[in-house]
Design an enzyme around this catalytic site. Structure first.
Site, PDB file in Angstrom:
ATOM      1  N   LYS A 182       0.853  -1.194   0.000  1.00 32.13           N
ATOM      2  CA  LYS A 182       0.000   0.000   0.000  1.00 32.13           C
ATOM      3  C   LYS A 182       0.890   1.246   0.000  1.00 32.13           C
ATOM      4  O   LYS A 182       1.516   1.580   1.000  1.00 32.13           O
ATOM      5  CB  LYS A 182      -0.922   0.058   1.223  1.00 32.13           C
ATOM      6  CG  LYS A 182      -2.029   1.090   0.973  1.00 32.13           C
ATOM      7  CD  LYS A 182      -2.595   1.746   2.193  1.00 32.13           C
ATOM      8  CE  LYS A 182      -1.794   2.855   2.768  1.00 32.13           C
ATOM      9  NZ  LYS A 182      -1.708   4.092   1.946  1.00 32.13           N
TER      10      LYS A 182
ATOM     11  N   GLU B  24       9.815   1.277  10.420  1.00 34.54           N
ATOM     12  CA  GLU B  24      10.876   2.278  10.224  1.00 34.54           C
ATOM     13  C   GLU B  24      10.213   3.633  10.370  1.00 34.54           C
ATOM     14  O   GLU B  24       9.420   4.032   9.517  1.00 34.54           O
ATOM     15  CB  GLU B  24      11.487   2.138   8.824  1.00 34.54           C
ATOM     16  CG  GLU B  24      12.156   0.811   8.553  1.00 34.54           C
ATOM     17  CD  GLU B  24      13.456   0.632   9.318  1.00 34.54           C
ATOM     18  OE1 GLU B  24      13.992   1.633   9.822  1.00 34.54           O
ATOM     19  OE2 GLU B  24      13.913  -0.513   9.433  1.00 34.54           O
TER      20      GLU B  24
ATOM     21  N   CYS C 245      13.693  11.030   6.675  1.00 35.16           N
ATOM     22  CA  CYS C 245      13.609  10.606   8.071  1.00 35.16           C
ATOM     23  C   CYS C 245      14.943  10.793   8.785  1.00 35.16           C
ATOM     24  O   CYS C 245      14.983  11.061   9.975  1.00 35.16           O
ATOM     25  CB  CYS C 245      13.185   9.150   8.136  1.00 35.16           C
ATOM     26  SG  CYS C 245      14.225   8.101   7.114  1.00 35.16           S
TER      27      CYS C 245
ATOM     28  N   GLU D 231       9.618  16.055  14.928  1.00 39.82           N
ATOM     29  CA  GLU D 231      10.047  15.919  13.540  1.00 39.82           C
ATOM     30  C   GLU D 231       9.210  16.856  12.674  1.00 39.82           C
ATOM     31  O   GLU D 231       7.989  16.775  12.667  1.00 39.82           O
ATOM     32  CB  GLU D 231       9.833  14.465  13.097  1.00 39.82           C
ATOM     33  CG  GLU D 231      10.370  14.200  11.721  1.00 39.82           C
ATOM     34  CD  GLU D 231      10.082  12.768  11.260  1.00 39.82           C
ATOM     35  OE1 GLU D 231       8.946  12.308  11.433  1.00 39.82           O
ATOM     36  OE2 GLU D 231      10.993  12.137  10.715  1.00 39.82           O
TER      37      GLU D 231
END
Ligand code: NAD
Length: 496
Positions: free
Chosen positions: A186, A262, A297, A396
């Protein structure tokens, strides 16, 4: 781009799902608009998959796994097909790169030079590896033989984000396929197009129908049914820490499928005054946070500079900022493109406001630009005077925003660097070997860089400590995620 490269203005896209070797719409006919952040226009409509579509894709993957049309092939054969799959990506590289750029806004030079090549390399590497990995025989007594073998887990669900759509997909589907699994992928609703094309190219390369399926759609509608599915044996997720936590819950709530995540990062980059090459450190600090519009990331978003060189360092950093002015990502010279969509742009601008409100000094950027394009462009932004407890140092941002903190004490800077819920990557710059090793050991991160920030290789594991996730992508270690370990005891009554 070669002379036969597709044209961004006239390209057509197929947004239908890819299930059991065929393009299909969502069962209920639902679609959503795929809007380009480059210019704000609709590229195509994409199948809005839901439970029924996920069920069909999982059933196709299960059937393919059970009849061993892929898992049963000798590893050398899987290798050949995966290498052909990689070659297909390269052969269609211009098309894939343009699609990626239009879909998620990254500069086409990187979509072609980094994303396509890296995804293809990953698929080729796992293909090439799979006929070279051996199982084990345990050192037991001679009255028995204990074989320790690896078997594919079965049906692997893969859920990926939008920042490197092809690479993130490749990091998971390549080891999963190499090991003999079937996959239901997906992609992010913000960047679904290249994954769909990859599945077609995989099939053209010889991967049998049903082995690689793609169900585009939204997280709660298509992602959750996959993570909750009772017939999915493993879920491999890359995305935010918030959703990653839900993935582990969903795995536990359903069939205790193996869950690998992750997740996010807020990586510290520590530059000591005895850094061996200040210009290189400045270029890496600035280049790594602005690469991919800051949507990485592992971006070193917290820069700790020793106070005695802070002013000099910042002067050099500011001189580099104009180079990163956002521009048309379709232009081959552009190095900073568009953020993925209006929502992400609003998030980044909100963080910039938070930085100002909490007392950080805005040194560069801070605003939306190129509004008349209809796209999503934000200036490269640098804050100085940031404290580790400020929002822009803790959370973040996933945009082109660098937070600069200064330090005078080595123990204190390591403490602050580690003071984060994340632990994806970190860096240290010093010419003192003892300091480099000592700090590298003390940093709680899956990867620590010393005197550089750009080394990267498919042979090396990638993943984080703490809330940056569970498990590692890349390298031979990733094969462990997609295989079960079996022990077979064989009794040996030796006549001799
Ligand atoms: P996200 O978590 O919002 O979405 C990721 C994927 O999960 C998408 O496909 C989304 O549709 C799906 N999803 C969302 N809600 C879901 C739900 N309830 N159930 C199942 N699936 C769901 O993340 P994003 O905004 O797409 O990506 C950015 C994040 O990804 C950042 O936090 C970034 O750090 C992280 N990331 C991590 C790595 C890594 O290797 N550690 C690499 C790239 C990106």
């Amino acid at each position: 781009m070669n002379a036969n490269a597709p044209d961004a203005q006239t390209m057509k896209f197929d947004g239908r799902a890819f299930v059991n070797g065929q393009r299909v719409g969502a069962r209920d006919g639902a679609v959503f608009d795929c809007v380009s952040p480059v210019h704000g226009r609709v590229l195509t409509q994409v199948a809005r998959c839901g439970q029924a579509d996920v069920d069909a894709a999982v059933a196709a993957a299960r059937a393919a796994f059970e009849d061993r049309r892929w898992a049963g092939l000798p590893p050398t054969r899987r290798k050949q097909i995966m290498i052909r799959f990689a070659e297909q990506l390269i052969a269609h590289g211009d098309e894939l790169a343009l699609t990626e750029t239009l879909d998620m806004g990254k500069p086409v030079r990187y979509a072609r030079g980094v994303d396509v090549n890296s995804a293809a390399n990953c698929i080729r590497w796992y293909g090439e590896a799979i006929d070279k990995v051996y199982d084990e025989i345990a050192p037991t007594a001679s009255t028995a033989l204990a074989l320790i073998t690896r078997e594919p887990v079965g049906v692997v669900g893969v859920i990926v984000p939008w920042n490197y759509p092809m690479i993130m997909a490749a990091w998971k589907i390549a080891p999963a396929l190499a090991a003999g699994n079937s996959v239901v992928l997906k992609p992010s609703e913000k960047s679904p197009l290249t994954a769909l094309r990859m599945a077609e190219l995989a099939m053209e390369a010889g991967i049998p129908a049903g082995v690689l399926n793609v169900v585009p759609g939204f997280g709660p509608e298509a992602g959750s049914p996959l993570a909750l599915h009772m017939d999915v044996d493993c879920i491999a997720f890359t995305g935010s820490t918030r959703v990653g936590k839900q993935i582990h819950v969903m795995a536990g709530q359903s069939n205790l499928k193996r869950a690998w995540t992750e997740l996010g990062g807020k990586s510290p980059n520590i530059v000591f005054a005895d850094c061996p090459d200040l210009d290189k450190a400045v270029e890496a600090a600035v280049g790594s946070i602005f690469f991919n519009q800051g949507e990485s990331c592992n971006a070193p978003s917290r820069l700790f500079v020793e106070e005695s060189i802070r002013e000099h360092f910042l002067e050099k950093a500011l001189a580099l900022v104009p180079k990163y002015a956002p521009a048309d990502p379709l232009n081959a010279n552009t190095i900073m493109g568009a953020l993925v969509d209006q929502v992400q742009m609003a998030t980044v601008l909100r963080y910039i406001e938070a930085g100002k409100n909490e007392g950080a000094r805005l040194l560069a950027g801070g605003a939306q630009v190129l509004r008349d394009t209809g796209g999503c462009y934000v200036q490269p932004t640098i804050f100085d005077g940031v404290r580790n407890d400020m929002t822009i140092a803790r959370e973040e941002i996933f945009g082109p925003v660098l937070s600069v903190l200064s330090f005078t004490d080595i123990v204190e800077v390591v403490r602050q660097a580690n003071q984060s819920v994340y632990g994806l990557q970190a860096a240290v710059w010093t010419r003192d070997l003892n300091k480099a090793h000592g700090v590298a050991r003390a940093l709680r991160a899956g990867t620590v860089h010393v005197n550089q920030y750009d080394e990267d290789d498919i042979t090396v594991p990638f993943g984080g400590y703490r809330q940056s996730g569970v498990g590692r992508d890349k390298s031979l270690h990733a094969l462990d995620k997609y295989t079960e370990m079996k022990t077979t005891w064989i009794r040996i009554d030796s006549p001799v």
